[in-house]
Enzyme design. Structure first.
Site, PDB file in Angstrom:
ATOM      1  N   GLU A 191       0.839  -1.208   0.000  1.00 39.60           N
ATOM      2  CA  GLU A 191       0.000   0.000   0.000  1.00 39.60           C
ATOM      3  C   GLU A 191       0.869   1.251   0.000  1.00 39.60           C
ATOM      4  OE1 GLU A 191      -2.909   2.400   3.073  1.00 39.60           O
ATOM      5  OE2 GLU A 191      -2.640   0.233   3.333  1.00 39.60           O
ATOM      6  N   ASP A 205       0.793   3.743  -3.165  1.00 42.18           N
ATOM      7  CA  ASP A 205       0.386   5.131  -2.958  1.00 42.18           C
ATOM      8  C   ASP A 205       1.310   6.076  -3.713  1.00 42.18           C
ATOM      9  OD1 ASP A 205      -1.017   7.349  -1.585  1.00 42.18           O
ATOM     10  OD2 ASP A 205       0.867   7.577  -0.513  1.00 42.18           O
ATOM     11  N   ASN A 222      -7.396   1.172   0.233  1.00 44.83           N
ATOM     12  CA  ASN A 222      -6.059   0.735   0.631  1.00 44.83           C
ATOM     13  C   ASN A 222      -5.602  -0.459  -0.207  1.00 44.83           C
ATOM     14  OD1 ASN A 222      -6.155   2.697   2.592  1.00 44.83           O
ATOM     15  ND2 ASN A 222      -6.590   1.293   4.267  1.00 44.83           N
ATOM     16  N   GLU A 282      -4.517   0.593  -3.701  1.00 49.95           N
ATOM     17  CA  GLU A 282      -3.147   1.107  -3.709  1.00 49.95           C
ATOM     18  C   GLU A 282      -2.142  -0.041  -3.623  1.00 49.95           C
ATOM     19  OE1 GLU A 282      -3.533   5.580  -1.775  1.00 49.95           O
ATOM     20  OE2 GLU A 282      -3.111   3.885  -0.452  1.00 49.95           O
TER      21      GLU A 282
END
Length: 305
Positions: free
Chosen positions: A62, A66, A131, A134
């Site tokens: 994650e 991101d 989440n 990502e």
């Protein structure tokens, strides 16, 4: 296309081919290393303990996804909106990668129902899909590289699930939403004008800063006081989302402020007065902060709703 055909033929002889086909429906290609993708769907509530004591879940993916998602979306917007100002590009990217948008996309592409998590977490964790999305981007990056991520987003997500033109026209009042968040969580915030000057074309510029519980948060520069405050509020939202150390300081400062109002002092014959209320309040606030993801998610949902 030819590569996918070869991958499909190889999969016919694998026992776990169903997992590959399931990911193909989402990705449009077959994973080279399916373990990374399976990890992307492993929520921390269902972490697997490894031999050395490390926990295996999707948090590291994650983190990677991101950063990659921000970069790829920035690349796409830069090429699409030729001549647009940095502020426009930044705001548009923020709306695209917001938790609200990513949660919706994760649900619509069928990713949400594939996430492995404990029943206890499912009740309040309404940002789990974003989440995981990502984390999926992080997995694609490790498996297929930057251009694999870009191809996936351009051909499987943007257009079908994300309308960039519509999102770019959506107005977001970051200042108003930050104030709403602060009121909901009983935070003290203020907007300070740091500087007023003129650029090389003799146009007035303004620099503003947000203070949260007396701590320096986001800064913003604009051609009006309002614009500078909007950018400062937006940067503050990013801090709330990503900077755990900053939020710990915010909650500690809030605990001390509220402790001053209801101070209880215990006296000892051989010791200086001991303030027990502040320590208790700090512990209570930090206990609340253990669930900081819910508070951060609320900020994002408020900002982009």
């Amino acid at each position: 296309m030819f590569g996918n055909t070869l991958d499909k033929i190889r999969l016919l002889f694998r026992k776990d081919k169903e997992s590959y086909f399931r990911f193909y429906e989402i990705l449009g290609f077959y994973p080279h290393d399916i373990r990374i993708y399976e990890q992307a769907l492993l929520h921390k509530s269902s972490s697997i303990k490894l031999e050395k004591g490390h926990l295996l879940n999707n948090e590291r993916l994650e983190f990677l996804g991101d950063a990659v998602l921000d970069t790829v979306i920035a690349d796409i917007l830069y090429r699409k909106f030729d001549g647009k100002r940095e502020g426009f590009l930044t705001n548009t990217r923020s709306k695209i990668v917001s938790r609200e948008t990513l949660n919706r996309v994760a649900s619509e592409i069928g990713l949400l129902q594939l996430i492995k998590f404990s029943t206890r977490q499912s009740a309040h964790n309404n940002y789990m899909g974003g989440n995981a999305f990502e984390a999926l981007i992080g997995a694609i990056y490790l498996d297929r590289g930057y251009y694999g991520c870009k191809h996936f987003l351009e051909h499987r997500i943007i257009g079908k699930y994300i309308d960039i033109d519509r999102i770019s026209r959506k107005e977001v009042n970051f200042k108003s939403k930050l104030i709403e968040w602060s009121q909901k969580n009983r935070m003290e915030i203020s907007f300070e004008l740091l500087n007023q000057a003129y650029d090389s074309f003799n146009s007035p510029t303004f620099e503003s800063e947000v203070m949260i519980e007396g701590l320096h948060a986001g800064k913003g520069m604009g051609y009006s006081k309002k614009e500078s405050q909007q950018i400062a509020a937006q940067e503050s939202m990013k801090l709330i989302k990503k900077d755990t150390a900053f939020m710990e300081k915010v909650f500690a400062a809030k605990a001390l402020r509220e402790g001053d109002d209801e101070k209880v002092t215990v006296y000892s014959e051989k010791a200086e007065p001991v303030d027990v209320s502040v320590e208790k309040t700090v512990k209570e606030e930090l206990k609340i902060f253990d669930d900081r993801e819910s508070i951060i998610n609320a900020a994002e949902e408020a900002a982009y709703s």
